[in-house]
Design a protein around this motif. Structure first.
Motif, PDB file in Angstrom:
ATOM      1  N   THR A 137      45.604  23.734  23.615  1.00 46.82           N
ATOM      2  CA  THR A 137      44.868  24.509  22.623  1.00 46.82           C
ATOM      3  C   THR A 137      45.300  24.187  21.198  1.00 46.82           C
ATOM      4  N   ALA A 138      46.546  23.800  21.008  1.00 47.29           N
ATOM      5  CA  ALA A 138      46.995  23.408  19.665  1.00 47.29           C
ATOM      6  C   ALA A 138      46.290  22.131  19.219  1.00 47.29           C
ATOM      7  N   LEU A 139      46.083  21.202  20.147  1.00 46.16           N
ATOM      8  CA  LEU A 139      45.347  19.978  19.823  1.00 46.16           C
ATOM      9  C   LEU A 139      43.895  20.307  19.483  1.00 46.16           C
ATOM     10  N   VAL A 140      43.287  21.205  20.244  1.00 40.16           N
ATOM     11  CA  VAL A 140      41.912  21.616  19.967  1.00 40.16           C
ATOM     12  C   VAL A 140      41.801  22.197  18.556  1.00 40.16           C
ATOM     13  N   GLN A 141      42.755  23.029  18.171  1.00 39.82           N
ATOM     14  CA  GLN A 141      42.730  23.624  16.837  1.00 39.82           C
ATOM     15  C   GLN A 141      42.861  22.548  15.754  1.00 39.82           C
ATOM     16  N   LEU A 142      43.741  21.575  15.974  1.00 41.06           N
ATOM     17  CA  LEU A 142      43.915  20.481  15.019  1.00 41.06           C
ATOM     18  C   LEU A 142      42.621  19.697  14.853  1.00 41.06           C
ATOM     19  N   VAL A 143      41.994  19.329  15.970  1.00 30.94           N
ATOM     20  CA  VAL A 143      40.769  18.532  15.919  1.00 30.94           C
ATOM     21  C   VAL A 143      39.647  19.324  15.258  1.00 30.94           C
ATOM     22  N   ARG A 144      39.504  20.588  15.618  1.00 31.85           N
ATOM     23  CA  ARG A 144      38.445  21.400  15.006  1.00 31.85           C
ATOM     24  C   ARG A 144      38.633  21.507  13.492  1.00 31.85           C
ATOM     25  N   ARG A 145      39.885  21.598  13.057  1.00 31.86           N
ATOM     26  CA  ARG A 145      40.149  21.758  11.626  1.00 31.86           C
ATOM     27  C   ARG A 145      39.946  20.460  10.847  1.00 31.86           C
TER      28      ARG A 145
END
Length: 286
Positions: free
Chosen positions: A109-117
């Motif tokens: 989920t941390a990777l997902v947040q990075l990519v979305r941002r």
């Protein structure tokens, strides 16, 4: 906490700790809004925000060819992505097949947040992201929902064992509509025991199979990626072969007798016998 570092091209790379290790978004020197995602030094994805239909990695280009052939050009599809990375293939399908409905299952989920941002999706893209394990997310997909299931899941640089078995592929078959395609990014090197085992496992669930890879990988000369394709009906092999042969790094398509010979009598993998895919040599990412 993210930190930035200046790249050789003048743009700043983004470096951030995620659940799976240290993620780096490195700017592409040749494309002004393109980035490569690495996790613990292993390249995971390449994204061009100006041209989401551009697929830079060889294996992703080959999966892109499969996505092009799953339905008539431009027709919306239902696509399930097991493993998210930087959402490269979801962006590709959204660009080439507008109004497609897609689900991404990514446990980091941390990777997902990075990519979305840092690499935001087109707000018009119909993409839902589930933050859970690939097999748990797959179990929640309705029967016959997917036209295309893409498995591209790596923990570090290895595919987790529980995503290599007949039990896993039984769930994939359940989620696929009749005539739907399953494709997987597999990584292996000599003596190719993992790749042969994955072919035997897929053959237990899918009557029609094909494998696309660099000829040197298929000959066991080096470690690399191979793209597996499975379906319950005849595959568009001539068109897939033509497209892969025309790539900047041509891929060879194996099927039928040649693929059976290549698998060499390997046994199908079950949950009880499954192991993670082999770790790549350190020289692969140098």
């Amino acid at each position: 906490m993210a930190r930035n570092k200046r790249s050789r091209e003048g743009r700043e790379a983004v470096v951030e700790k995620v659940d799976g290790g240290l993620a780096e978004l490195m700017p592409d020197r040749d494309r002004p809004r393109a980035w490569t995602l690495l996790v613990d030094g292993a390249p995971q994805s390449h994204v061009d925000l100006d041209d989401p239909a551009h697929l830079d990695f060889e294996y992703q280009r080959r999966i892109g060819h499969i996505a092009d052939l799953v339905a008539p050009p431009g027709k919306p599809i239902h696509a399930l992505h097991l493993g998210g990375g930087a959402f490269t293939l979801a962006r590709y399908i959204a660009a080439t097949r507008p109004r497609s409905t897609q689900q991404i299952v990514e446990r980091d989920t941390a990777l997902v947040q990075l990519v979305r941002r840092e690499l935001p999706l087109d707000p018009q893209a119909r993409v839902r992201v589930r933050g859970t394990d690939a097999r748990e997310g797959l179990a929640k997909v309705p029967d016959g929902w997917a036209d295309l299931v893409i498995a591209d899941v790596f923990s570090g640089a290895r595919t987790p064992a529980h995503l290599t078995s007949t039990e896993f592929l039984t769930e994939v078959r359940r989620a696929l509509r009749p005539g739907g395609y399953y494709t997987a990014n597999l990584a292996d090197g000599p003596p190719l025991a993992h790749l042969r085992g994955q072919l035997a496992t897929a053959a237990a669930l899918f009557p029609e199979l094909a494998l696309v890879a660099d000829p040197a990988v298929l000959r066991g000369k080096r470690f690399g990626n191979a793209v597996l394709l499975g379906c319950d009906h005849a595959l568009p092999l001539a068109e897939l072969t033509r497209r892969c042969a025309g790539d900047p790094h041509p891929g060879r398509v194996e099927h039928g007798r040649g693929l059976r010979d290549f698998s060499g009598g390997a046994a199908a993998v079950t949950d009880a016998s499954a192991v993670a895919s082999p770790a790549p040599p350190s020289s692969v990412f140098r």
